[in-house]
Design a protein around this motif. Structure first.
Motif, short mmCIF file in Angstrom:
data_model
loop_
_atom_site.label_atom_id
_atom_site.label_comp_id
_atom_site.label_asym_id
_atom_site.label_seq_id
_atom_site.Cartn_x
_atom_site.Cartn_y
_atom_site.Cartn_z
N ALA A 11 -10.86 78.49 -136.80
CA ALA A 11 -12.35 77.98 -136.41
C ALA A 11 -12.45 78.29 -134.81
CB ALA A 11 -12.23 76.46 -136.64
N ARG A 61 -21.96 74.87 -137.32
CA ARG A 61 -20.72 73.76 -137.03
C ARG A 61 -21.46 73.23 -135.84
NH1 ARG A 61 -15.59 75.74 -137.94
NH2 ARG A 61 -15.08 74.03 -136.61
N ARG A 62 -21.39 72.08 -135.73
CA ARG A 62 -21.98 71.20 -134.53
C ARG A 62 -20.70 70.72 -133.75
NH1 ARG A 62 -27.21 69.28 -134.61
NH2 ARG A 62 -28.28 69.59 -136.53
N ASP A 63 -19.55 70.67 -134.44
CA ASP A 63 -18.38 70.40 -133.57
C ASP A 63 -18.16 71.20 -132.48
OD1 ASP A 63 -17.79 72.14 -135.48
OD2 ASP A 63 -15.97 71.23 -135.82
N THR A 64 -18.56 72.66 -132.70
CA THR A 64 -18.23 73.51 -131.68
C THR A 64 -19.64 74.10 -130.83
OG1 THR A 64 -18.70 75.33 -133.57
CG2 THR A 64 -16.28 74.54 -133.19
N ARG A 69 -25.77 75.56 -142.50
CA ARG A 69 -25.70 74.47 -143.65
C ARG A 69 -26.10 74.95 -145.24
NH1 ARG A 69 -27.78 70.96 -139.45
NH2 ARG A 69 -30.02 71.04 -140.73
N ARG A 73 -23.89 77.55 -146.43
CA ARG A 73 -22.57 76.71 -147.00
C ARG A 73 -22.77 76.31 -148.31
NH1 ARG A 73 -21.68 74.67 -141.87
NH2 ARG A 73 -22.21 72.52 -142.94
#
Length: 556
Positions: free
Chosen positions: A197, A346-349, A425, A428
């Motif tokens: 990731a 990917r909102r975390d990155t 999204r 996926r």
């Protein structure tokens, strides 16, 4: 060989030979060589033109003075010409940007060579040391050339020579002393590829990404200016050629005029970029050349001045050049959005919208400052009165570049950022997974895909009807395999995972999820695994040597 003869030592490699000299000495020598090479190249270009001039009252010293003056002018120093009809000195302070770029490249190479010398000596290279020692050697040659070119009919002005050349040398060496490959921003495409990731950008990643976006925007603007300049040169080529005979009478004069036009061509490129941004430029007096209106006085005959657009109000054709900065602004916003969202969905990155807009503002500021500097350097004076002010206004050009980037790049960055988060999204949730569709045709009665059983998810109706378990085993404990090599239960068992149909289904899913990064070729058949029993479609070949029949123990 005589016993008293000493063998000749082998030459040392380049790295070991360079490490014998202290890094400070390497910096001094590199700076001197860079300055001498640039000055020598201009001398080689000027002296043959002086020799080929049939009726010239100048001497070899005048030609050498002219080469030194051009070399100093390429560093930003101003010149003035004495002996005019009015008796007043005539200023000449237009910087030839083509020569400036060539000299900057030589100086950058000298700085990199000094940085490598510190590495070969096993010492950590400090940017201040690289700048100090390399500039010391370069400025020594520059001081000698300044003292030589301070006299004559075309001489350098002392205040400008003491300010702009040292600043130019220090700026180039500061860029050259920075270690290469220290960037910590990953490519957006590399982050989307297979592998671990992506790691979020470091705290200083916004500034570094903004700097790269500013360089990208500046390069795109200058590329568009080059396209406008080339179009104008091709369109007005006959008018440009008709001005050459008024400036030269023989072939050496023709070559001199063409070389001067070539040297000033990057200046025209910057002027065209300022024209596309909106503020335009002036060619003396109260004249203005812009997409909205064009008007200028009677100009001297020169090829680049003959390529100016015709006078009059703006038209739809001239207004269309505004598409260039708008497209560059969208490109800058798109690049920053891809950096802000390195992995789709990917909102975390990903960075927030405020961080993305902050990057746009920083990139716009950097592009505006760089464009203002180029516009200010590209213009100047080529005489008095009407020719005392040529080129674009630096601050107006910088403000226009900043405004275009903010107004066009900000919305583009937010739109692309939202699209990348939503597209990830969607991708996926729509990934194709291998389903339980490969069951025996005899059990289903048709060659179409089998439907999953509602009572036992993961199994097909036919498989459940035959009593096949979740692992693909029947009631007797035997593994049921279809004709394609897949487990009849439709789950990735031993045979179902390594079957041809399942491997092709997984390959298609990987290709769709990769976004086009995987090569478009079918998977090759895997070699047989250890422990597999070979199957023969034909009878095995007969042995080369005959085998004697086995005789029973009770035969006589």
């Amino acid at each position: 060989m005589h016993p008293t003869t000493k063998p000749i030592p082998a030459p040392l490699p380049v790295g070991q030979a360079a490490s014998r000299m202290p890094p400070a000495g390497v910096g001094l020598l590199s700076g001197v060589l860079a300055a001498v090479l640039g000055l020598g190249a201009l001398t080689v270009a000027v002296v043959p033109l002086w020799i080929s001039t049939p009726s010239s009252d100048s001497t070899l010293g005048d030609a050498l003075h002219l080469a030194a003056d051009l070399w100093l002018a390429a560093h930003g120093a101003s010149l003035e010409r004495t002996g005019t009809l009015s008796g007043d000195p005539m200023p000449v302070d237009v910087t030839p940007l083509l020569l400036t770029g060539c000299l900057g490249l030589l100086l950058w190479r000298a700085g990199r060579h000094t940085t490598d010398a510190y590495g070969l000596a096993g010492r950590r290279s400090s940017p201040s040391r690289v700048v100090c020692w390399t500039s010391a050697g370069y400025l020594t040659v520059l001081a000698i050339a300044m003292a030589y070119a301070g006299t004559g009919p075309l001489r350098v002005t002392l205040p400008s020579a003491l300010i702009w050349p040292p600043l130019f040398v220090g700026a180039v060496l500061a860029c050259a002393s920075r270690p290469l490959g220290s960037s910590r921003i990953r490519s957006p495409r590399a982050a989307e590829g297979p592998g671990p990731a992506a790691v979020p950008l470091p705290p200083d990643g916004t500034r570094l990404a903004a700097a790269r976006a500013a360089v990208l925007g500046l390069g795109a603007l200058l590329l568009g200016g080059a396209a406008l300049t080339g179009t104008a040169v091709v369109w007005r080529a006959p008018e440009m050629w008709r001005t050459v005979p008024h400036l030269a009478g023989d072939w050496s004069g023709y070559v001199a005029v063409l070389l001067l036009t070539l040297v000033l061509l990057p200046n025209a490129l910057v002027w065209s970029t300022a024209y596309a941004l909106g503020p335009g430029f002036t060619v003396g007096g109260d004249s203005l050349v812009s997409p909205l209106t064009t008007g200028y006085p009677q100009l001297p005959r020169f090829p680049l001045l003959a390529a100016l657009p015709t006078e009059g109000p703006g038209s739809l054709l001239t207004w269309s050049v505004g598409a260039l900065p708008a497209a560059v602004a969208v490109l800058t916003g798109w690049y920053l959005a891809r950096i802000a969202v390195p992995v789709r969905g990917r909102r975390d990155t990903a960075r927030g919208w405020s961080g993305t807009l902050g990057g746009v503002l920083l990139a716009a500021g950097g592009c505006g400052v760089a464009m203002a500097s180029l516009a200010e350097v590209s213009g100047g004076a080529l005489g008095q009165h009407q020719l005392a002010d040529l080129g674009p206004r630096g601050w107006l050009t910088g403000v226009a570049a900043f405004g275009w980037t903010v107004l066009g790049g900000g919305p583009a960055a937010l739109i692309v950022r939202a699209w990348r988060l939503r597209a990830g999204r969607t991708a996926r949730t729509s990934v194709v997974r291998p389903e339980a569709t490969h069951v025996r045709e005899a059990a289903t009665g048709s060659a179409g895909p089998a439907l999953a059983s509602p009572d036992r998810p993961g199994l097909t109706d036919s498989a459940a009807a035959e009593g096949i378990g979740d692992s693909g085993l029947d009631a007797a404990g035997d593994l049921v395999v279809d004709d394609g090599g897949s487990a009849a239960g439709g789950l990735p068992g031993v045979a179902g995972w390594h079957g041809d149909a399942d491997r092709r289904a997984r390959w298609a899913a990987l290709k769709e999820a990769s976004g086009g990064l995987m090569s478009a070729f079918d998977p090759a058949d895997l070699p047989p695994r250890v422990g597999d029993v070979p199957t023969f479609t034909e009878a095995p070949p007969a042995p080369d040597t005959p085998v004697s029949p086995r005789v029973a123990d009770d035969d006589p």
